[in-house]
Motif scaffolding. Structure first.
Motif, PDB file in Angstrom:
ATOM      1  N   ARG A   1      52.436  14.473   9.790  1.00  0.00           N
ATOM      2  CA  ARG A   1      53.100  14.101  11.035  1.00  0.00           C
ATOM      3  C   ARG A   1      52.773  12.658  11.415  1.00  0.00           C
ATOM      4  O   ARG A   1      53.641  11.924  11.907  1.00  0.00           O
ATOM      5  N   PHE A   2      51.524  12.253  11.174  1.00  0.00           N
ATOM      6  CA  PHE A   2      51.172  10.865  11.476  1.00  0.00           C
ATOM      7  C   PHE A   2      51.956   9.904  10.580  1.00  0.00           C
ATOM      8  O   PHE A   2      52.487   8.893  11.046  1.00  0.00           O
TER       9      PHE A   2
ATOM     10  N   THR B   1      55.627   9.832  11.889  1.00  0.00           N
ATOM     11  CA  THR B   1      55.893   9.303  13.225  1.00  0.00           C
ATOM     12  C   THR B   1      55.098   8.042  13.559  1.00  0.00           C
ATOM     13  O   THR B   1      55.466   7.309  14.474  1.00  0.00           O
ATOM     14  N   ARG B   2      53.979   7.841  12.857  1.00  0.00           N
ATOM     15  CA  ARG B   2      53.043   6.747  13.151  1.00  0.00           C
ATOM     16  C   ARG B   2      52.493   6.845  14.581  1.00  0.00           C
ATOM     17  O   ARG B   2      52.062   5.849  15.157  1.00  0.00           O
ATOM     18  N   ASP B   3      52.520   8.046  15.121  1.00  0.00           N
ATOM     19  CA  ASP B   3      51.916   8.287  16.433  1.00  0.00           C
ATOM     20  C   ASP B   3      50.412   8.444  16.233  1.00  0.00           C
ATOM     21  O   ASP B   3      49.968   9.378  15.557  1.00  0.00           O
ATOM     22  N   PRO B   4      49.585   7.563  16.803  1.00  0.00           N
ATOM     23  CA  PRO B   4      48.127   7.655  16.569  1.00  0.00           C
ATOM     24  C   PRO B   4      47.498   8.951  17.066  1.00  0.00           C
ATOM     25  O   PRO B   4      46.407   9.302  16.629  1.00  0.00           O
ATOM     26  N   ALA B   5      48.192   9.683  17.948  1.00  0.00           N
ATOM     27  CA  ALA B   5      47.643  10.957  18.424  1.00  0.00           C
ATOM     28  C   ALA B   5      47.494  11.955  17.279  1.00  0.00           C
ATOM     29  O   ALA B   5      46.537  12.728  17.227  1.00  0.00           O
ATOM     30  N   TRP B   6      48.452  11.922  16.341  1.00  0.00           N
ATOM     31  CA  TRP B   6      48.356  12.826  15.192  1.00  0.00           C
ATOM     32  C   TRP B   6      47.167  12.467  14.306  1.00  0.00           C
ATOM     33  O   TRP B   6      46.461  13.339  13.811  1.00  0.00           O
ATOM     34  N   GLU B   7      46.941  11.179  14.105  1.00  0.00           N
ATOM     35  CA  GLU B   7      45.795  10.761  13.301  1.00  0.00           C
ATOM     36  C   GLU B   7      44.485  11.106  13.999  1.00  0.00           C
ATOM     37  O   GLU B   7      43.507  11.499  13.369  1.00  0.00           O
ATOM     38  N   GLU B   8      44.491  10.975  15.318  1.00  0.00           N
ATOM     39  CA  GLU B   8      43.308  11.331  16.095  1.00  0.00           C
ATOM     40  C   GLU B   8      42.989  12.812  15.938  1.00  0.00           C
ATOM     41  O   GLU B   8      41.834  13.211  15.751  1.00  0.00           O
TER      42      GLU B   8
ATOM     43  N   PRO C   1      44.958  12.222  23.505  1.00  0.00           N
ATOM     44  CA  PRO C   1      46.347  12.500  23.107  1.00  0.00           C
ATOM     45  C   PRO C   1      46.439  13.464  21.927  1.00  0.00           C
ATOM     46  O   PRO C   1      47.350  14.286  21.843  1.00  0.00           O
TER      47      PRO C   1
ATOM     48  N   LYS D   1      48.590  17.429  20.976  1.00  0.00           N
ATOM     49  CA  LYS D   1      49.314  17.701  19.731  1.00  0.00           C
ATOM     50  C   LYS D   1      48.734  18.920  19.027  1.00  0.00           C
ATOM     51  O   LYS D   1      49.468  19.802  18.561  1.00  0.00           O
TER      52      LYS D   1
END
Length: 454
Positions: free
Chosen positions: A38-39, A42-49, A211, A215
């Motif tokens: 997902r990260f 989307t490159r949404d840092p919340a997924w990486e977090e 964040p 998720k």
């Protein structure tokens, strides 16, 4: 207590502690892969977090599972020497396959998954995460193949008292294996889902949410709401298989003392094996036959058909009801949480909490509900196999150690103390991690992870 009972209690204590952690890691590996994918999409840092936080939980759980698994394997030689002596030609290779195809895979790529960011490409990092998740699933495959063979043995012959394989396909894919594997994988999905949802809910309660918390919470609730009805379906199919191959187990867990047609379903009662009855039984007519055989008029064999060869009734009677009760509660909580998340999705977008505070407390209270259901089901399976270690062919008493009882009692006491301390510490560490989540900026994650000692 004699050596047999003490050896059974000691092995039960070891496997009860051990099974807690693979039940988490089998499914959590796939959660981590989902977070990572997902990260990347989307490159949404919340997924990486979310990925890096739950990677730490995975690593901690994996370590305890490995250590307790090694200790447990020693007991085949110390407490059950006759088991390996008689079944080693089958159990040995299956355990070896688990090490070669699963454990080595997990151990080889776990380091890349934990420390590879910034050192390997994103594609390699994702591949490592996939291989770790695949390895945990393969580990479950081989262990459950052996356990299922002990429950429904096939593909063998007995030569001079030893079990010899004649058809490895029949050994591995024995009659109960597909149902047991599906049931266990779904149990792991539910255990990991409620662990993730519960800790995320605790973070929201304590004000330590990030964040990535939102998720992970949404993912876990949706996964649980899908997996729970599938688990009931898998359990029903497993029950039909058990009725066919282990009717004594079914008779014991339902408290059916005498063979009868249109057997009732006993919702509650107090089994009395000496009297051969269930006191204060609350029964629903014909429902037992309908659920067990999908035929309200079906004949169900009673315990009277298995004199001296049926399991103890009370332990699995109660364990089964705990498993079903907890599972039903998990279904209600998962669906209610999913509905609340859907209902409040617009409020969440505007900055309001995803779930009301009472719902968060319910999810937090259900954090380890998967453990309770898993252990209850495991006790039904293992106690329900007694008095056999290989069902219908090899009795447990014939493979037990001849060590004196006091020696077993001392080691049992030591195991219980150590495992109790480890379990309390594990829960305490999870609580601390939830209340002090590691917050990192994606561009500095590699360095910060090193400082955190992940």
């Amino acid at each position: 207590m004699d050596a047999l009972i003490l050896s059974r209690i000691q092995f039960a204590a070891n496997i009860s502690f051990h099974i807690l952690f693979p039940t988490i890691t089998i499914a959590m590996g796939w959660f981590l892969l989902f977070f990572r994918l997902r990260f990347l999409k989307t490159r949404d840092p919340a997924w990486e977090e979310a990925y890096y936080f739950w990677t730490k939980v995975f690593a901690l759980s994996f370590a305890l599972g490995v250590v307790s698994g090694i200790v447990m394997s020693f007991q085949f030689g110390t407490n059950w020497p006759g088991f390996m002596e008689k079944t080693g030609n089958i159990s040995g290779p299956l355990l070896g396959y688990e090490v070669l195809t699963a454990f080595f895979l997990e151990a080889s790529f776990l380091g890349i998954m934990l420390f590879g960011r910034g050192r390997v490409s994103e594609r390699v990092h994702v591949a490592a995460t996939f291989l770790v998740a695949f390895g945990t699933t393969m580990s479950a495959f081989w262990i459950l193949s052996l356990n299922s063979w002990m429950q429904t043995p096939a593909g063998f012959e007995i030569v001079d008292g030893q079990f010899m394989p004649v058809d490895w396909f029949a050994v591995v894919f024995n009659p109960s294996f597909p149902y047991r594997l599906a049931h266990k994988l779904l149990a792991s999905a539910l255990t990991a889902s409620f662990l993730i949802a519960g800790l995320c809910a605790w973070q929201l309660i304590k004000g330590s949410a990030t964040p990535g918390t939102h998720k992970a919470l949404r993912t876990a609730v949706i996964a649980a709401s899908i997996a729970m009805p599938l688990q009931f379906l898998a359990g029903d199919m497993h029950g039909l298989n058990t009725l066919q191959h282990q009717p004594a187990k079914i008779a014991a867990l339902e408290g059916i003392w005498h063979t009868e047609k249109s057997a009732p379903l006993t919702l509650f009662g107090f089994p009395d094996e000496a009297a051969g009855t269930t006191h204060y039984a609350l029964k629903i007519p014909k429902l037992g036959s309908l659920i067990l055989a999908h035929d309200a008029n079906a004949e169900i064999k009673g315990l009277n058909e298995f004199p001296g060869a049926h399991p103890p009734v009370a332990p699995i009677f109660w364990a089964f009801r705990v498993m079903v009760g907890v599972g039903t509660l998990m279904l209600v909580v998962a669906w209610a949480s999913a509905w609340l998340l859907w209902k409040r999705r617009r409020d969440t977008a505007s900055g309001k909490p995803a779930l009301p505070r009472p719902a968060l407390y319910v999810l937090a209270a259900m954090t380890f509900s998967g453990w309770l259901a898993t252990l209850s089901g495991w006790y039904v399976t293992e106690i329900g196999r007694q008095p056999f270690v290989v069902y219908g062919h090899l009795r447990t008493a014939d493979v037990a150690t001849t060590l004196p009882s006091p020696m077993i009692g001392v080691t049992l006491t030591a195991y219980l103390i150590v495992y109790g301390l480890l379990l309390v510490t594990y829960v305490g560490v999870l609580k601390y991690m939830a209340e002090h989540p590691f917050k990192h900026a994606p561009e500095t994650a590699h360095g910060e992870l090193g400082k955190a000692g992940v």
